[in-house]
Write a protein that holds these residues in place. Structure first.
Motif, PDB file in Angstrom:
ATOM      1  N   LYS A 195       0.875  -1.299  -0.104  1.00 15.72           N
ATOM      2  CA  LYS A 195       0.041   0.092  -0.020  1.00 15.72           C
ATOM      3  C   LYS A 195       0.847   1.216  -0.092  1.00 15.72           C
ATOM      4  O   LYS A 195       1.781   1.323   0.950  1.00 15.72           O
ATOM      5  CB  LYS A 195      -0.794   0.008   1.305  1.00 15.72           C
ATOM      6  CG  LYS A 195      -1.889  -1.012   1.334  1.00 15.72           C
ATOM      7  CD  LYS A 195      -2.855  -1.130   2.593  1.00 15.72           C
ATOM      8  CE  LYS A 195      -3.882  -2.009   2.521  1.00 15.72           C
ATOM      9  NZ  LYS A 195      -4.956  -1.919   3.856  1.00 15.72           N
ATOM     10  N   ASP A 248      -1.294   6.918  -1.480  1.00 23.60           N
ATOM     11  CA  ASP A 248      -2.492   7.203  -2.336  1.00 23.60           C
ATOM     12  C   ASP A 248      -2.915   6.123  -3.375  1.00 23.60           C
ATOM     13  O   ASP A 248      -4.057   6.079  -3.624  1.00 23.60           O
ATOM     14  CB  ASP A 248      -2.084   8.490  -3.266  1.00 23.60           C
ATOM     15  CG  ASP A 248      -1.890   9.849  -2.315  1.00 23.60           C
ATOM     16  OD1 ASP A 248      -0.972  10.509  -2.553  1.00 23.60           O
ATOM     17  OD2 ASP A 248      -2.522  10.037  -1.372  1.00 23.60           O
ATOM     18  N   TYR A 249      -1.984   5.237  -3.497  1.00 26.58           N
ATOM     19  CA  TYR A 249      -2.442   4.131  -4.518  1.00 26.58           C
ATOM     20  C   TYR A 249      -1.139   3.145  -4.330  1.00 26.58           C
ATOM     21  O   TYR A 249      -0.356   3.268  -3.471  1.00 26.58           O
ATOM     22  CB  TYR A 249      -2.182   4.427  -5.857  1.00 26.58           C
ATOM     23  CG  TYR A 249      -0.929   5.312  -6.302  1.00 26.58           C
ATOM     24  CD1 TYR A 249      -0.958   6.800  -6.185  1.00 26.58           C
ATOM     25  CD2 TYR A 249       0.041   4.706  -6.741  1.00 26.58           C
ATOM     26  CE1 TYR A 249      -0.115   7.504  -6.474  1.00 26.58           C
ATOM     27  CE2 TYR A 249       1.102   5.355  -6.955  1.00 26.58           C
ATOM     28  CZ  TYR A 249       1.391   6.716  -6.700  1.00 26.58           C
ATOM     29  OH  TYR A 249       2.444   7.349  -7.089  1.00 26.58           O
TER      30      TYR A 249
END
Length: 118
Positions: free
Chosen positions: A99, A102-103
């Motif tokens: 992870k 943000d993405y």
């Protein structure tokens, strides 16, 4: 970042192969490692994955035949493939994912060919 797969080749139905993926340039232990495969004219599919906590997940088609494992000291993930079938023929890719803020952050190896044929 480099993910280098090895161990592919030609094997007869019912045979075994062990794939290895050596990672460099990442903090290996924090990544979920996965093996994917792509057969000609088919989409890439997840074969098996192993989390940073050693939880594993397998595609239904390989359950009971394939085993994924990791060695964090060697920055390497393995895929032991037993009772191979012709339908296992594909290019097998190693994946490292975690992870991001943000993405997801994801890296791929170059792939290794596995051919199951008599």
């Amino acid at each position: 970042v480099q993910l280098v797969e090895s161990g592919g080749g030609l094997v007869q139905p019912g045979g075994s192969l062990k794939l290895s993926c050596a990672a460099s340039g990442i903090i290996f232990g924090v990544y979920t490692m996965g093996w994917y495969r792509q057969a000609p004219e088919k989409q890439r599919e997840l074969v098996a994955s192993i989390s940073r906590g050693d939880s594993t997940d397998y595609a239904d088609s390989v359950k009971g035949r394939f085993t994924i494992s990791r060695d964090n000291a060697k920055n390497t993930v393995y895929l032991q493939m037993n009772s191979l079938k012709p339908e296992d023929t594909a290019v097998y890719y190693c994946n490292a994912q975690r992870k991001g803020r943000d993405y997801p952050i994801s890296y791929w190896g170059q792939g290794t060919q596995v051919t199951v044929s008599s």
